[in-house]
Design an enzyme around this catalytic site. Structure first.
Site, PDB file in Angstrom:
ATOM      1  N   LYS A  82     -18.596 -39.695 -24.222  1.00 33.37           N
ATOM      2  CA  LYS A  82     -18.153 -40.588 -23.148  1.00 33.37           C
ATOM      3  C   LYS A  82     -19.147 -41.746 -23.026  1.00 33.37           C
ATOM      4  O   LYS A  82     -20.373 -41.529 -23.123  1.00 33.37           O
ATOM      5  CB  LYS A  82     -18.130 -39.777 -21.839  1.00 33.37           C
ATOM      6  CG  LYS A  82     -17.645 -40.509 -20.605  1.00 33.37           C
ATOM      7  CD  LYS A  82     -17.647 -39.537 -19.417  1.00 33.37           C
ATOM      8  CE  LYS A  82     -17.063 -40.154 -18.164  1.00 33.37           C
ATOM      9  NZ  LYS A  82     -17.005 -39.147 -17.054  1.00 33.37           N
ATOM     10  N   SER A 151     -12.485 -39.139 -15.054  1.00 28.30           N
ATOM     11  CA  SER A 151     -13.047 -40.327 -15.639  1.00 28.30           C
ATOM     12  C   SER A 151     -13.289 -40.203 -17.152  1.00 28.30           C
ATOM     13  O   SER A 151     -13.434 -41.217 -17.829  1.00 28.30           O
ATOM     14  CB  SER A 151     -14.383 -40.641 -14.944  1.00 28.30           C
ATOM     15  OG  SER A 151     -15.330 -39.625 -15.182  1.00 28.30           O
ATOM     16  N   SER A 175     -13.539 -34.881 -13.315  1.00 22.24           N
ATOM     17  CA  SER A 175     -13.449 -35.785 -14.459  1.00 22.24           C
ATOM     18  C   SER A 175     -13.408 -35.146 -15.838  1.00 22.24           C
ATOM     19  O   SER A 175     -13.221 -35.842 -16.834  1.00 22.24           O
ATOM     20  CB  SER A 175     -14.606 -36.787 -14.412  1.00 22.24           C
ATOM     21  OG  SER A 175     -14.427 -37.705 -13.365  1.00 22.24           O
TER      22      SER A 175
END
Lengths: 434, 434
Positions: A82, A151, A175
Site C-alpha cells: 500500500k 483504504s 481498511s
C-alpha cells in the site's frame, strides 16, 4: 491444475504453490513476475490498482532472486505494498500532493522482512489519501462501476485480479477487512502489536494495524510468518470440534438482508459440520458508545499525527480528511480522549475474558456487497469495533449478493491467538468451498 | 532577577519567563537565541551536546518569530530535538553511519506542533545510536569525566548547561529520567500514548515514549501542552494534603547508600509538609520478572523494527545494539513475547487499581550519581518498570551525592493523570528548594 498454471498462468498460482515451484526449480521468479506484469498490462486501465510500478525494477529483483540461493519461504514471490508503506528506492505518495518526489531512504520493516525472506516488492498499490477516506482511482475488479473499498483499495483489487498474489495494507477502522470482502479475497488484521509499523505512515498510533491480503488463508499465513519475523510453520486446520460465537453488533440492521442471510447460512454450515454455535451479545453499558470511542481515539491522534501536513500544507489536505478526522480531533478535549482510551481498555479486558467460552466469533465483514460508485469507499461500521479491541480478524468470501458480487464473513480470534484463528479460518474456508 | 537575566543572560531564563518577556516585548527571540548560541560556543568543546546545529538557520527562525505576531505559548523560545526526531530541513543522524545525508521531507509531529506554537527548533542533540546504548561524545556538563546518561544525552546536557531551555527526547527503558537525573534537571515521561511519535525513529512500539526535559516543572508543563496539542493552562500546585506511596522496588539494593538516604529524606520532607507517606510493595508473583518482561518486549520489537538496518547495513550496527536487542529479540519466540505482553497488561491493571489508595509514587530516578566514564550511560533498572507500566513520571533533582553531583527522585502518577502529577511535582519542587 497447479502444473497447468505454472506453465500457462503463473500469476494465478497461490503464493504457497508459487514459492514451492520456484524452490523446486519448476518456475522462475522472472517467469512469475512477468506473468503478473502481463496481467497488469492487460487490466490496469480498468482496475487502476497501482500507484507506482517499475517493470524493469520488478524484473531486476526477480532475476536477482533467480540468481541467488533460496533465501526464505517467500523466495521469488512478488508482494505489493500500500502506498503509505515505504520501500527503499520506490516513491511513497500517500495519494496526496504533499510529498512529490519523496523516495524513502529506508525500507519499512515489513518490506525489509519480505526482502530478507526472498520476496520481491512488485510495486506500490493505491491508497486513499493517507489511508483515510478521500479515494484513489481504483475500481473493483469484479465490477468497474463499484468501489473496491478502502483504504487499502489497490492492495485488495490487485490481489483479487491476479495481478499479484499477496499484498500489505493497513487498518485503522476497516481498511483491510472491507476491501478484501468487497473484492472477494482473504483479508487478515493481526493482533495489535505483532507486526512492526516502522516505515508506515501513521494515522492513529493506538489503532493502526498492518494487514495482509491474499487469495487464500494459506497464502496469508505464509506472509504473516514473514512480516512477523517468525518461523513459517503452517497450522493444521482446527476441524469443527469448536464453539463459534455468532455476534450481531448493535448496527446489525445497517446490513443488507442478503448479508444477514449469508451469515446465518455460514452459522448453519458451522453447525452442520459439527461446531457448536452460541450467541454473543455486547452489553450496552460498555459497548453502547464504541463507535464514538473509536472516533475520539482515531481523530484525537490523527489531528496530532498530521501536525506537519496541517501546519505546512493545509491547502493540500482533502475536505474529507480535514473536516473528518483533523478538525474533529483538534476539538476533542484530552479528557474525552482519555475516557475513551480507558473504556477501550475495559472493552478489551471484557472480550478477552469472554473468549474463555468460545473459540472464535463469527460476524459480518461489511454491510453487504461493494457499493456503486468510487467516491465512497464504504462503511467501516462492522470493522472498527474489532480494530478497537485489538483482536485478530480474518475475512473470508462466503457467498454472492444480489448483484453477483462477493459477500464475506469475518472470523475474530482472541488477541494474540492468531494461529488458532488461522486454523479455524482454514477449516471454514474449506467447508465454504465444499 | 528575571529582569537581570533578560538583560544579561537570557539563556538562563526559564522557558516560561522567556516566553512572557518575548510576548511583552521585553526580549526578542533573536536576543534569546543569540544568548543560547553564545553559551553553546563557549561550552560546546567540553559538553558536546549537539549532533547538528546551524547558527544562521537558528537566527533566521528567531528573526521570523520576531517579525510575526505571537503565535502560541512558546513564541520565540528555542527547543532542542534528540537526533532521532525529524525536523524539516535538518539532518537526522541517529548517531549511526547508516543514514549519511538524510534530511527529512517532513517535521515530526512534535516539531510541527512546536513551530505552530511559535517555538524555534534550535538544533539536534546527541543521542546514543538509535536511542539504544552505544554512546555519543556528550559529557556531563557538571563533570566532564562523567556520562550525562542516555539515551537522550545531548537533550539533558544542553538544558542543564543553559544552552537551550527545553528539549525533547525519548524513553524506551530509562532514556529521559536517567539523563535528566544525572544532569540535575527535570525530566518528564508522559503517559504512554498521549504524545505523537510520528517522525521519531522507533525502537519498540509498545514502549517508546517521547519525553520532555527542562530546568523546572513549569517549563516542562508548558512544552507538554504544546506537544500534546492541548491548551496551556498551568496547574496549581497540589499542596501536601496528599498520600505518597514510597516504593522500593526489588532492585533497591543496587542503589547507592546516598541515593537511598536521599529518598528517605524526601519522604521525610513530604511528611514534614503534611503529606501521608505509605509503603508500596510490588507483589513478586506479578512483578518478580518485570525486567525480563520489559527486555522481551523491547528486544522482540526492536529486532523487527530494525529490519532495514539489519538486512541492508548489518556491518554498520554497533556490537552493543546487535548483541543486545537485535540478536536477543530475534531469538525470542513469539509465545514468550506474547506472555510478557499479557503480563505487562496485568501489571498495568494492578497498578491502576492500586492508585485508588494514594496520589503519587515516590521512587528512585537512578541508582545514584552519574557514573564515571562515557562508554556506559548508566543503568535503567529504576526506570524501565515505569515505562512498561505506561505511567507518567517526573524526575526532580533532590540532593547531592558524595562526588557533589545531583541525586534525584522520581514521582510516578496514575496513567492519564499527568496534570495531577505536575501539581504534586510542583509542590515538591518548591519544598525541595525551600
Amino acid at each position: 491444475m497447479t502444473d497447468t498454471l505454472i506453465r500457462n498462468r503463473p500469476c494465478e498460482l497461490s503464493a504457497v504453490d508459487a514459492a514451492k515451484a520456484i524452490a523446486a526449480g519448476q518456475l522462475t521468479s522472472e517467469g512469475l513476475v512477468k506473468s503478473c506484469l502481463e496481467r497488469i498490462e492487460e487490466r490496469d486501465a480498468d482496475v487502476q490498482a497501482w500507484a507506482w510500478l517499475d517493470t524493469a525494477h520488478a524484473l531486476e529483483q526477480a532475476r536477482a532472486a533467480d540468481a541467488g540461493p533460496v533465501s526464505g519461504p517467500l523466495h521469488g514471490v512478488p508482494v505489493a505494498l500500500k502506498d503509505i508503506i515505504d520501500a527503499y528506492g520506490m516513491p511513497t505518495g500517500f495519494n496526496s500532493t504533499i510529498y512529490p518526489g519523496y523516495i524513502p531512504d529506508a525500507d519499512s520493516a515489513c518490506a525489509a522482512l519480505i526482502r530478507k525472506s526472498g520476496g520481491i516488492i512488485l510495486g506500490k498499490t493505491v491508497t486513499t489519501e493517507f489511508a483515510n477516506r478521500h479515494p484513489g482511482p481504483t475500481r473493483n475488479p469484479l465490477d468497474p462501476e463499484r468501489t473496491p473499498g478502502g483504504s487499502s483499495q489497490g492492495s485488495a483489487a490487485a490481489v483479487a485480479d491476479f495481478q499479484v498474489p499477496l499484498s500489505i495494507g493497513t487498518q485503522t477502522s476497516g481498511s483491510i477487512i472491507r476491501p478484501a470482502a468487497y473484492c472477494g479475497v482473504v483479508g487478515y488484521k493481526p493482533s495489535f502489536g505483532e507486526v512492526s509499523r516502522v516505515g508506515v505512515k501513521e494515522q492513529s498510533g493506538s489503532l493502526d494495524t498492518l494487514g495482509l491480503i491474499g487469495r487464500s488463508t494459506g497464502d496469508v499465513e505464509l506472509l504473516r510468518a514473514v512480516v512477523t519475523g517468525i518461523p513459517y510453520e503452517p497450522v493444521a486446520p482446527s476441524g469443527f470440534g469448536i464453539t463459534v460465537a455468532l455476534c450481531r453488533p448493535p448496527e446489525w440492521n445497517k446490513a443488507t438482508a442478503e448479508a444477514r442471510a449469508d451469515i446465518e447460512e455460514t452459522a448453519e454450515l458451522f453447525r452442520a459440520e459439527g461446531a457448536e454455535v452460541v450467541e454473543l451479545d455486547l452489553p450496552t453499558e460498555l459497548f453502547g458508545e464504541w463507535l464514538n470511542d473509536h472516533r475520539r481515539i482515531a481523530n484525537f491522534e490523527a489531528s496530532r499525527n498530521f501536525a506537519h501536513e496541517k501546519t505546512h500544507h493545509a491547502d493540500k489536505i482533502s475536505k474529507a480528511l480535514w473536516e473528518g478526522r483533523i478538525v474533529d480531533g483538534a476539538r476533542c478535549p484530552i479528557e474525552d480522549y482519555i475516557a475513551s482510551q480507558r473504556k477501550a481498555e475495559r472493552m478489551r479486558a471484557w472480550m478477552d475474558e469472554r473468549f474463555e467460552g468460545f473459540d472464535t466469533i463469527l460476524t459480518l465483514s461489511t454491510a453487504g456487497e461493494a457499493t456503486v460508485g468510487l467516491a465512497d469507499t464504504g462503511s467501516a461500521t462492522f470493522n472498527s469495533l474489532w480494530t478497537l479491541l485489538y483482536t485478530p480478524c480474518i475475512s473470508l468470501p462466503s457467498g454472492k449478493g444480489p448483484a453477483g458480487l462477493p459477500l464475506a464473513v469475518q472470523l475474530v480470534g482472541r488477541r494474540f491467538e492468531d494461529e488458532k484463528l488461522f486454523a479455524i479460518a482454514s477449516s471454514l474456508e474449506h467447508a465454504l468451498k465444499g
